[in-house]
Design a protein around this motif. Structure first.
Motif, PDB file in Angstrom:
ATOM      1  N   ILE A  45     -35.525   0.660  -3.944  1.00 13.37           N
ATOM      2  CA  ILE A  45     -34.501   0.024  -3.304  1.00 13.37           C
ATOM      3  C   ILE A  45     -33.789  -0.774  -4.398  1.00 13.37           C
ATOM      4  CG2 ILE A  45     -33.842  -1.637  -1.611  1.00 13.37           C
ATOM      5  CD1 ILE A  45     -36.088  -0.667  -0.025  1.00 13.37           C
ATOM      6  N   LEU A  46     -32.393  -0.604  -4.759  1.00 13.78           N
ATOM      7  CA  LEU A  46     -31.879  -1.385  -5.606  1.00 13.78           C
ATOM      8  C   LEU A  46     -30.278  -1.780  -5.420  1.00 13.78           C
ATOM      9  CD1 LEU A  46     -32.553   0.519  -9.091  1.00 13.78           C
ATOM     10  CD2 LEU A  46     -33.706  -1.557  -8.053  1.00 13.78           C
ATOM     11  N   GLU A  47     -30.158  -1.122  -3.971  1.00 14.85           N
ATOM     12  CA  GLU A  47     -28.978  -1.842  -3.561  1.00 14.85           C
ATOM     13  C   GLU A  47     -28.951  -1.798  -1.964  1.00 14.85           C
ATOM     14  OE1 GLU A  47     -24.059  -0.420  -4.279  1.00 14.85           O
ATOM     15  OE2 GLU A  47     -25.714   0.657  -5.279  1.00 14.85           O
ATOM     16  N   PHE A  48     -28.750  -3.106  -1.439  1.00 15.78           N
ATOM     17  CA  PHE A  48     -28.932  -3.181   0.050  1.00 15.78           C
ATOM     18  C   PHE A  48     -27.981  -4.449   0.471  1.00 15.78           C
ATOM     19  CE2 PHE A  48     -31.183  -7.314  -0.160  1.00 15.78           C
ATOM     20  CZ  PHE A  48     -31.618  -7.398  -1.567  1.00 15.78           C
ATOM     21  N   LYS A  49     -27.838  -4.578   1.865  1.00 16.43           N
ATOM     22  CA  LYS A  49     -27.158  -5.944   2.418  1.00 16.43           C
ATOM     23  C   LYS A  49     -28.133  -6.949   2.576  1.00 16.43           C
ATOM     24  CE  LYS A  49     -23.182  -3.626   4.429  1.00 16.43           C
ATOM     25  NZ  LYS A  49     -22.453  -3.316   5.780  1.00 16.43           N
ATOM     26  N   PRO A  50     -28.074  -8.068   1.824  1.00 15.02           N
ATOM     27  CA  PRO A  50     -29.054  -9.236   2.204  1.00 15.02           C
ATOM     28  C   PRO A  50     -28.691  -9.663   3.791  1.00 15.02           C
ATOM     29  CG  PRO A  50     -27.938  -9.391   0.119  1.00 15.02           C
ATOM     30  CD  PRO A  50     -27.128  -8.344   0.779  1.00 15.02           C
ATOM     31  N   GLN A  51     -29.743 -10.532   4.293  1.00 19.53           N
ATOM     32  CA  GLN A  51     -29.614 -10.774   5.623  1.00 19.53           C
ATOM     33  C   GLN A  51     -28.506 -11.445   5.920  1.00 19.53           C
ATOM     34  OE1 GLN A  51     -31.567  -9.928   8.658  1.00 19.53           O
ATOM     35  NE2 GLN A  51     -31.778  -8.143   7.414  1.00 19.53           N
ATOM     36  N   PRO A  60     -31.328  -5.278 -10.332  1.00 19.55           N
ATOM     37  CA  PRO A  60     -31.805  -4.710 -11.706  1.00 19.55           C
ATOM     38  C   PRO A  60     -33.308  -4.147 -11.328  1.00 19.55           C
ATOM     39  CG  PRO A  60     -31.573  -7.128 -12.069  1.00 19.55           C
ATOM     40  CD  PRO A  60     -31.328  -6.917 -10.431  1.00 19.55           C
ATOM     41  N   ALA A  61     -33.239  -2.735 -11.956  1.00 15.94           N
ATOM     42  CA  ALA A  61     -34.410  -1.876 -11.706  1.00 15.94           C
ATOM     43  C   ALA A  61     -35.614  -2.973 -12.035  1.00 15.94           C
ATOM     44  CB  ALA A  61     -34.424  -0.898 -12.859  1.00 15.94           C
ATOM     45  N   GLY A  62     -36.675  -2.653 -11.269  1.00 16.47           N
ATOM     46  CA  GLY A  62     -38.028  -3.480 -11.519  1.00 16.47           C
ATOM     47  C   GLY A  62     -37.973  -4.774 -10.862  1.00 16.47           C
ATOM     48  N   THR A  63     -37.087  -4.996  -9.771  1.00 12.97           N
ATOM     49  CA  THR A  63     -37.176  -6.243  -9.277  1.00 12.97           C
ATOM     50  C   THR A  63     -38.044  -6.377  -8.082  1.00 12.97           C
ATOM     51  OG1 THR A  63     -34.473  -6.509  -9.207  1.00 12.97           O
ATOM     52  CG2 THR A  63     -35.657  -7.839  -7.630  1.00 12.97           C
ATOM     53  N   ALA A  64     -38.467  -5.300  -7.379  1.00 11.90           N
ATOM     54  CA  ALA A  64     -39.674  -5.557  -6.516  1.00 11.90           C
ATOM     55  C   ALA A  64     -40.919  -5.888  -7.162  1.00 11.90           C
ATOM     56  CB  ALA A  64     -39.783  -4.034  -5.763  1.00 11.90           C
ATOM     57  N   HIS A  65     -41.028  -5.230  -8.244  1.00 10.87           N
ATOM     58  CA  HIS A  65     -42.290  -5.561  -8.974  1.00 10.87           C
ATOM     59  C   HIS A  65     -42.571  -6.905  -9.520  1.00 10.87           C
ATOM     60  CE1 HIS A  65     -44.521  -5.235 -12.898  1.00 10.87           C
ATOM     61  NE2 HIS A  65     -45.522  -4.746 -12.228  1.00 10.87           N
ATOM     62  N   PHE A  66     -41.120  -7.352  -9.953  1.00 17.32           N
ATOM     63  CA  PHE A  66     -41.062  -8.655 -10.464  1.00 17.32           C
ATOM     64  C   PHE A  66     -41.243  -9.582  -9.534  1.00 17.32           C
ATOM     65  CE2 PHE A  66     -39.268 -10.978 -14.232  1.00 17.32           C
ATOM     66  CZ  PHE A  66     -39.381 -12.214 -13.776  1.00 17.32           C
ATOM     67  N   LEU A  67     -40.960  -9.302  -8.324  1.00 17.58           N
ATOM     68  CA  LEU A  67     -41.040 -10.127  -6.899  1.00 17.58           C
ATOM     69  C   LEU A  67     -42.472 -10.135  -6.462  1.00 17.58           C
ATOM     70  CD1 LEU A  67     -39.898 -11.692  -4.785  1.00 17.58           C
ATOM     71  CD2 LEU A  67     -39.332  -9.688  -3.489  1.00 17.58           C
ATOM     72  N   THR A 165     -30.889   8.786  -6.829  1.00 17.09           N
ATOM     73  CA  THR A 165     -31.763   7.638  -6.118  1.00 17.09           C
ATOM     74  C   THR A 165     -32.416   6.971  -7.028  1.00 17.09           C
ATOM     75  OG1 THR A 165     -33.770   7.432  -5.167  1.00 17.09           O
ATOM     76  CG2 THR A 165     -33.541   9.600  -5.796  1.00 17.09           C
ATOM     77  N   PRO A 166     -32.546   5.692  -7.030  1.00 15.64           N
ATOM     78  CA  PRO A 166     -33.420   4.910  -7.964  1.00 15.64           C
ATOM     79  C   PRO A 166     -34.955   5.210  -8.043  1.00 15.64           C
ATOM     80  CG  PRO A 166     -31.920   3.389  -6.634  1.00 15.64           C
ATOM     81  CD  PRO A 166     -31.726   4.904  -5.945  1.00 15.64           C
ATOM     82  N   TYR A 167     -35.321   6.224  -7.077  1.00 19.02           N
ATOM     83  CA  TYR A 167     -36.775   6.524  -7.236  1.00 19.02           C
ATOM     84  C   TYR A 167     -37.100   7.117  -8.717  1.00 19.02           C
ATOM     85  CZ  TYR A 167     -40.468   9.623  -5.747  1.00 19.02           C
ATOM     86  OH  TYR A 167     -41.865  10.485  -5.636  1.00 19.02           O
ATOM     87  N   ARG A 168     -35.961   7.398  -9.347  1.00 19.13           N
ATOM     88  CA  ARG A 168     -36.208   8.032 -10.806  1.00 19.13           C
ATOM     89  C   ARG A 168     -36.405   7.053 -11.646  1.00 19.13           C
ATOM     90  NH1 ARG A 168     -30.451   8.720 -13.154  1.00 19.13           N
ATOM     91  NH2 ARG A 168     -31.032  10.690 -13.782  1.00 19.13           N
ATOM     92  N   TYR A 169     -36.199   5.894 -11.495  1.00 17.26           N
ATOM     93  CA  TYR A 169     -36.622   4.615 -12.382  1.00 17.26           C
ATOM     94  C   TYR A 169     -38.030   4.179 -12.455  1.00 17.26           C
ATOM     95  CZ  TYR A 169     -31.534   4.376 -12.181  1.00 17.26           C
ATOM     96  OH  TYR A 169     -30.454   4.435 -12.225  1.00 17.26           O
TER      97      TYR A 169
END
Lengths: 423, 421
Positions: A45-51, A60-67, A165-169
């Motif tokens: 998930i690299l593009e979404f509407k924040p709440q 950026p790629a890697g954000t979920a892991h960084f979080l 899809t960012p699944y590729r990163y």
């Protein structure tokens, strides 16, 4: 509500809290207890509407892991890992393309540890300073991955299999991309994806009776706003692969071959569980220890390791990834391609393989972590726990499986070679 | 967990009865004094035995037969432990209560056939299978250098010279394996049943007599009487540092420590507390300083190899900050002499006690626990709890005087070697 895994002697207390959190508690005759909390937020998930915003936001790629790394930092208490360890619990977390999960296991102080786990996902604390400090650590993790030729082969293959899809990163992103992560980005992601209604809490093992009540009381103290449905950017992923071949030069002794296939299930009218199981059986028959292909590989001195495979489902596509190590590249890719597309297999092999599938289902209840993992996985992938999994596996049959395999298109592939640079 | 010993003809059998699991597990341990060549023989032998048996000459036939029995797991391996080596077979299969009557006997016989009924032609292993397994082994060894972590582990082990006869280097193993024949390997195989002692461990819910009968009918050999595994005592050497270059972005660091002159209590208990405080887990001194405070690595940990009176610190570090990292690690090792808190000790004790409790949740862990008590001088679970409770801050500080840095090995990456997709 009490549910039962039929034929497996396992009961599960299942409930959806007012805030939307799905809770599954599975008592077992063990000393150990395990709790895992999963958010349906992974690296793809690299593009979404924040709440609180109307516009799509790119991260950026890697954000979920960084979080995931930064969730362990807390403002008003010591590092969460310290608390787990001080209580004698084993704890960890992981991120993959689809989810981020946090878990612990321990035979003692379960409710203390459960509180720590819930604190972990409900109390974010990101600052310029602690985000900057994490960059150096994650950069080392990323570099270790790219230094490893086998991981490099995988990164290259998945990147070339998918086009949009960012699944590729890579899950961790890149050294360059993580430098763009800020506390603000992390808070936006957190408030969107770490709402209880986007999470699953799975508990198994030696669980105190008051656990469900404890969880309810914990969340009753936190005022959650009702969340709008999360809007995640959809990608029009084409059937073709992005790139059909790539050679990567590394200082390696043997050549590493990685063969990726992109298989569309868009038009397949069958429950996802069955698609996955039939494909799993087919791949064991064609490439597993009882296959002629495996025998040929073993007898071929050019092929140094058995051709192993990995399967993952991403939206409308299944990603099948084969890998092996060889002296010379020769026609190995063609052999894999031909064998996968041959599609002939016997009912005898199907029944033999599914017999062991059934055995593995019976043994799901052996360990605290295997039953925990299966509940979590079912909810992620199928939206519910398949309590009749034993009967479902038993009902798999050759005719239906053959029909499915005949309808799958295994012709979209990409080939990666990791080899020594010619002199 | 209680166990019961049954004296068989020339080996010992241990039953561990439990109704907690749907499976039955068995471990067979063949043990004798280690030699330099064991590494090569055992590594190839385990492959040959797993690929065919006298009844099933191909891997697919063998696996097909296993799948018809609900696929019992069969693993064969070896461990070098101090002065000895163990060659083992482990199997786990579903109890016939959950499948079909007669499956316990068939599954156990299937597993045993790998070791006692191999595919042999004219007094040697089948040459074709042997050559394939030998080739696979040699290539696996040659490939070690491709994986920086694995290569670093091999190199520090080689450079520590833990054996009196000298550890066989990767290159020496390759050279030795190249000359090996199917006949040589078969002779080594036969020697297992003349020179080794055998101990058999079975756990689960089963009829003891039925299991005894299967073992009696299938196990052949003139085994030596049992003896305890013996640790290799540590010796002090002058600290040395070795650097080698790699085409990687990151550097890999390994630091080998030797424990010298430990008492029995220190070896069993204090060294565990020492190692955990220094380098095991999130709260360890090394993790807090190197990773959390200075962001110099993603991982750093210390691991004990008690049968060699040794420990190793491993880390993947920033190639541009090697000197700083080594300096900080040395500081933390020095801190073990003075800077230990009750909280650190209590944390280790809590984790240790929980690990002992959890042994009963896993059938193979139950077996391994009994193996440790029978083959080495490990105390019972109750004694371990009591003894661990006695470890004090002073014990750990005293132990610090007996820990010496032996070798620092650096596989040096190139900080400028950046390449992304």
């Amino acid at each position: 509500m009490k549910k039962t895994f039929k034929h497996l002697d396992i009961d599960v207390e299942e409930e959806v809290l007012d805030n939307g959190l799905r809770v599954f508690i599975c008592p077992m005759d063990r000393h150990e207890a395990m709790a895992k909390i999963t958010t349906l937020y992974g690296s793809k998930i690299l593009e979404f509407k924040p709440q609180n915003k109307d516009e799509y936001m790119k991260i950026p790629a890697g954000t979920a892991h960084f979080l995931e790394h930064k969730m362990f930092a807390k403002e008003d208490s010591e590092d969460i890992m310290n608390l787990f360890q001080q209580n004698g619990a084993m704890s960890n977390a992981y991120t993959n393309a689809h989810v981020t999960s946090y878990y612990f296991s321990s035979p003692t102080k379960f409710l203390d540890n459960l509180k720590t786990l819930l604190d972990l996902v409900t109390k974010p604390y990101y600052t310029e300073k602690n985000v900057a400090a994490e960059m150096g650590i994650i950069d080392q993790e990323i570099k270790a991955g790219f230094d490893n030729p086998e991981e490099m082969a995988y990164y290259t293959t998945i990147y070339n299999t998918f086009a949009k899809t960012p699944y590729r990163y890579p899950v961790g992103g890149y050294s360059e991309s993580i430098k763009k992560i800020t506390p603000e980005i992390l808070y936006d992601c957190y408030h969107t994806f770490y709402h209880p209604s986007n999470m699953i809490l799975t508990i198994s093992g030696n669980v105190p009776k008051e656990t469900m009540e404890f969880i309810k009381n914990y969340y009753a103290k936190i005022d959650y706003q009702k969340q709008k449905p999360i809007q995640i950017k959809k990608y029009e992923e084409p059937a073709n692969v992005y790139k059909d071949k790539e050679i990567v030069y590394r200082d390696v002794t043997n050549n590493i071959l990685e063969h990726g296939f992109k298989v569309s299930i868009k038009d397949i009218d069958m429950p996802l569980f069955k698609i996955r199981e039939y494909l799993k059986i087919y791949l064991i028959i064609k490439f597993g220890s009882i296959s002629k292909f495996n025998k040929k590989c073993f007898e071929n001195k050019n092929i140094l390791t058995a051709v192993s495979h990995y399967v993952d489902i991403n939206d409308d596509y299944i990603f099948i990834d084969f890998d092996t190590k060889v002296m010379e590249v020769k026609d190995i890719f063609d052999q894999i391609y031909t064998n996968l597309n041959d599609k002939n297999f016997t009912e005898e092999d199907f029944n033999l393989t599914n017999k062991n599938n059934l055995k593995n289902t019976i043994l799901l209840s052996e360990n605290v972590d295997s039953i925990n993992g299966i509940i979590d996985y079912h909810v992620q992938k199928y939206g519910k726990v398949l309590y009749d999994i034993y009967d479902l596996v038993k009902s798999l049959n050759y005719k239906e499986g053959k029909k499915l395999i005949d309808n799958l298109d295994f012709t979209h592939d990409t080939r990666t070679i990791i080899t020594k640079k010619p002199e | 967990m209680n166990y019961k010993k049954a004296k068989m003809k020339n080996y010992d059998l241990y039953f561990i009865k439990t109704k907690k699991f749907k499976t039955i597990s068995a471990s067979l341990y063949l043990t004798r004094e280690v030699t330099k060549e064991d590494e090569v023989y055992c590594a190839i032998l385990r492959k040959v035995l797993l690929y065919a048996t006298n009844q099933y000459h191909n891997l697919d036939e063998l696996c097909r037969a296993g799948m018809a029995l609900y696929d019992p797991s069969v693993s064969i391996g070896f461990v070098k432990s101090g002065l000895d080596r163990t060659f083992y077979l482990e199997t786990t299969f579903v109890n016939e209560k959950y499948t079909e009557k007669g499956m316990n006997k068939k599954s156990l016989e299937y597993a045993l056939s790998h070791l006692w009924d191999p595919y042999v032609k004219k007094g040697a292993f089948d040459n074709e299978i042997f050559e394939i397994c030998k080739h696979e082994y040699i290539e696996t060894m040659r490939r070690i250098k491709d994986d920086p972590d694995r290569f670093t582990e091999e190199r520090i082990w080689e450079e520590m010279h833990l054996y009196s006869f000298g550890e066989m280097t990767v290159q020496a193993c390759i050279k030795y394996a190249s000359k090996l024949t199917a006949k040589d390997l078969y002779n080594y195989y036969l020697s297992l049943f003349e020179k080794d002692s055998l101990s058999v461990f079975v756990a689960g819910d089963f009829d003891e007599n039925a299991i005894k009968e299967v073992l009696d009918n299938n196990i052949k050999g003139n085994f030596k009487p049992n003896y305890k595994l013996r640790p290799l005592k540590g010796v002090k050497r002058k600290e040395r540092m070795l650097t080698e270059k790699a085409h990687t972005e990151q550097s890999k660091l390994a630091i080998g420590l030797r424990y010298v002159g430990l008492t029995d209590f220190e070896r069993k208990y204090v060294s565990l507390v020492y190692n955990n405080i220094l380098g095991s887990g999130w709260n360890s001194k090394l993790n807090k300083t190197i990773r959390l405070a200075n962001s110099l690595c993603y991982y750093i940990y210390a691991v004990r190899r008690l049968s060699f009176d040794a420990a190793f610190i491993y880390s993947g570090i920033d190639a541009a900050a090697t000197d700083k990292t080594i300096k900080l690690i040395k500081q933390e090792i020095a801190n073990m002499h003075t800077n230990i808190s009750d909280r650190e000790i209590d944390r280790v004790k809590e984790i240790y006690n929980n690990a002992l409790t959890e042994i009963e949740d896993n059938q193979m862990a139950i077996i391994n626990n009994v193996i440790m008590q029978v083959l080495s001088d490990t105390d019972s679970i109750d004694e371990r709890r009591k003894n661990m409770a006695k470890v004090t801050i002073d014990d750990v500080k005293n132990m610090a005087d007996k820990v010496n840095i032996d070798t620092i090995y650096l596989l040096e990456g190139d900080a400028d070697n950046e390449e992304d997709l």
